[in-house]
Motif scaffolding. Structure first.
Motif, short mmCIF file in Angstrom:
data_model
loop_
_atom_site.label_atom_id
_atom_site.label_comp_id
_atom_site.label_asym_id
_atom_site.label_seq_id
_atom_site.Cartn_x
_atom_site.Cartn_y
_atom_site.Cartn_z
N MET A 111 0.82 -1.21 0.00
CA MET A 111 0.00 0.00 0.00
C MET A 111 0.86 1.27 0.00
O MET A 111 0.39 2.32 -0.46
CB MET A 111 -0.94 -0.01 1.21
CG MET A 111 -1.92 1.17 1.26
SD MET A 111 -2.90 1.39 -0.25
CE MET A 111 -4.08 0.06 -0.10
N LYS A 112 2.09 1.19 0.45
CA LYS A 112 2.93 2.40 0.50
C LYS A 112 3.15 2.99 -0.90
O LYS A 112 2.93 4.18 -1.10
CB LYS A 112 4.26 2.10 1.19
CG LYS A 112 4.11 1.80 2.68
CD LYS A 112 5.42 1.33 3.29
CE LYS A 112 5.22 0.93 4.74
NZ LYS A 112 6.45 0.37 5.34
N PRO A 113 3.58 2.21 -1.90
CA PRO A 113 3.63 2.78 -3.25
C PRO A 113 2.26 2.88 -3.89
O PRO A 113 2.01 3.79 -4.69
CB PRO A 113 4.53 1.80 -4.02
CG PRO A 113 4.45 0.52 -3.27
CD PRO A 113 4.25 0.89 -1.84
N ALA A 114 1.32 1.97 -3.53
CA ALA A 114 0.01 1.98 -4.16
C ALA A 114 -0.77 3.25 -3.84
O ALA A 114 -1.51 3.76 -4.69
CB ALA A 114 -0.79 0.75 -3.74
N ILE A 115 -0.63 3.78 -2.62
CA ILE A 115 -1.37 5.00 -2.27
C ILE A 115 -0.85 6.18 -3.08
O ILE A 115 -1.62 7.08 -3.47
CB ILE A 115 -1.27 5.29 -0.75
CG1 ILE A 115 -2.26 6.37 -0.35
CG2 ILE A 115 0.13 5.68 -0.34
CD1 ILE A 115 -3.70 6.00 -0.55
N ILE A 144 -6.80 7.76 1.29
CA ILE A 144 -5.71 7.62 2.26
C ILE A 144 -6.23 7.03 3.57
O ILE A 144 -5.61 6.14 4.17
CB ILE A 144 -5.05 8.99 2.53
CG1 ILE A 144 -4.43 9.53 1.24
CG2 ILE A 144 -3.99 8.87 3.63
CD1 ILE A 144 -4.05 11.00 1.32
N GLY A 145 -7.37 7.51 4.03
CA GLY A 145 -7.86 7.16 5.36
C GLY A 145 -8.28 5.71 5.51
O GLY A 145 -8.04 5.11 6.56
N VAL A 146 -8.89 5.12 4.48
CA VAL A 146 -9.38 3.74 4.59
C VAL A 146 -8.23 2.76 4.82
O VAL A 146 -8.24 2.00 5.81
CB VAL A 146 -10.21 3.35 3.36
CG1 VAL A 146 -10.49 1.85 3.34
CG2 VAL A 146 -11.52 4.14 3.33
N LEU A 200 1.35 5.54 9.39
CA LEU A 200 1.87 6.90 9.23
C LEU A 200 2.54 7.06 7.86
O LEU A 200 2.43 8.12 7.24
CB LEU A 200 2.87 7.22 10.35
CG LEU A 200 2.27 7.36 11.76
CD1 LEU A 200 3.38 7.55 12.79
CD2 LEU A 200 1.30 8.53 11.82
N MET A 201 3.23 6.02 7.39
CA MET A 201 3.87 6.08 6.08
C MET A 201 2.84 6.23 4.97
O MET A 201 3.04 6.98 4.00
CB MET A 201 4.72 4.83 5.85
CG MET A 201 6.01 4.78 6.65
SD MET A 201 7.31 5.81 5.94
CE MET A 201 7.66 4.92 4.43
N ILE A 202 1.73 5.50 5.09
CA ILE A 202 0.67 5.61 4.08
C ILE A 202 0.10 7.02 4.08
O ILE A 202 -0.10 7.63 3.01
CB ILE A 202 -0.44 4.57 4.37
CG1 ILE A 202 0.10 3.15 4.11
CG2 ILE A 202 -1.67 4.83 3.51
CD1 ILE A 202 -0.82 2.05 4.58
#
Length: 369
Positions: free
Chosen positions: A114-118, A147-149, A164-166
């Motif tokens: 999710m870090k690159p996906a967001i 972002i929040g979900v 926090l990274m997301i």
């Protein structure tokens, strides 16, 4: 490298950044070798094998056209959100956290993807949004939901650092897309006001203790504050030039917990000193600078936002880990990528670099035309 010595597709790879990444990773192997008392097992060998496999995957991703990343951004985001929901329902518990899906042949941690996906999802959203709409409310709430979900699902695992990274990756894309600065200032003030409520009612006990120790490191030096105290001792005892390779005492005598993972920078700084630490930080900064240069050279809103967001993701990894081991931020479990033992951060950063190289390849192809 000269095109006369190598086939053209290989010669056109960004060898400057590839060699920098190789240097960082190889230095990481040296640190892990020392941390294990002069042995390639259990950390250096497996870390090195994973690195070269993942580097090969990153180089393969560099040949993926930018239009594929653009088309697949939102569907990929949706698949990972479903995977995060599956973690809540079916996930494997390890170390008190429920973060993994056990597929039999592999244990998958969807939150890392999710870090690159967001970044890709937010960049795609703002690419679809007409530029004139960027400063309106309709440009804010969909991105906030994007972002929040996943951030909420990850914090339920619980994994505060990844959550926090997301948030940081998504917020960076929002800022670069042109969301007014006053909204970020307002959001920051609102977050500051809500911190006491979050600390008392939302965080787990161990997370709450980490924040309290950050505010008062000496309140429990032999308990919750032990990691930070020993990390500071290790870094400070290294001095300018360090104690020398294999001469670190804090890690070799097991005073420094997690000296091969989250606190690997302290292990390195004790043996290589301020000079070694500064050179390592410089190498990371050159990689991040290259990512920013890729963003500046990109044509199209999606490519620019994606490249800048992915470079920022790597920056957040490095900055949060360094602040954490120096006692400048609470311990949130963010490793130092390419140096700390473990596959998660290594995979995420090389995935980011693979997409960045894909965008860079597109930029250079356009420049030749």
């Amino acid at each position: 490298m000269s095109a006369s010595l190598l086939p053209e597709p290989i010669a056109r790879l960004p060898w400057r950044v590839i060699l920098l990444v190789l240097a960082i990773a190889c230095f990481g192997q040296v640190v892990l070798y020392s941390a294990a008392g002069g042995s390639v097992r259990p950390w250096a060998l497996s870390q090195g094998i994973r690195f070269f496999v993942l580097l090969g995957a990153a180089l393969t991703l560099s040949y993926v056209p930018i239009r594929i990343w653009k088309t697949g951004a939102l569907p990929t985001y949706a698949i990972i959100v479903v995977s995060l929901l599956a973690v809540e329902l079916l996930g494997k518990v390890s170390g008190g956290s429920q973060r993994w899906l056990d597929l039999g042949f592999i244990r998958l941690q969807p939150s890392e993807f999710m870090k690159p996906a967001i970044v890709l999802a937010c960049a795609r959203f703002y690419d679809l949004l007409p530029p004139g709409e960027t400063r309106r409310f309709g440009a804010i709430w969909p991105a906030a939901i994007l972002i929040g979900v996943p951030a909420a699902l990850v914090m339920m695992q619980p994994d505060l650092g990844t959550g926090l990274m997301i948030c940081a990756g998504g917020a960076t894309v929002m800022f670069l897309a042109g969301i007014p600065l006053r909204l970020f200032i307002g959001g920051g003030l609102a977050a500051a006001v809500s911190i006491p409520l979050a600390v008392n009612f939302l965080l787990h006990d161990y997370q709450r203790n980490r924040i309290l120790i950050f505010l008062d490191p000496e309140s429990d030096p032999l308990g919750t504050g032990y990691h930070i105290s020993q990390s500071k001792i290790a870094i400070g005892s290294g001095g300018i030039w360090g104690k020398g390779f294999m001469q670190g005492t804090q890690s070799h005598l097991d005073y420094l917990p997690e000296g091969h993972t989250d606190f690997v920078f302290a292990t390195m700084a004790e043996e290589w000193g301020l000079v070694g630490g500064c050179l390592l930080i410089l190498a990371f900064m050159l990689v991040i600078r290259w990512g920013i240069e890729v963003a500046q050279a990109s044509e199209g809103r999606f490519a620019r936002l994606t490249a800048a967001g992915l470079a920022s993701t790597i920056f957040f990894y490095v900055a949060i880990n360094l602040m954490m081991v120096m006692g400048l931020a609470p311990v949130v479990g963010i490793p130092l990528p390419l140096v700390s033992f473990g596959s998660s951060a290594q995979m995420t950063v090389l995935l980011c670099l693979g997409i960045l190289m894909s965008i860079d390849r597109e930029n250079r192809r356009r420049a030749r035309w």
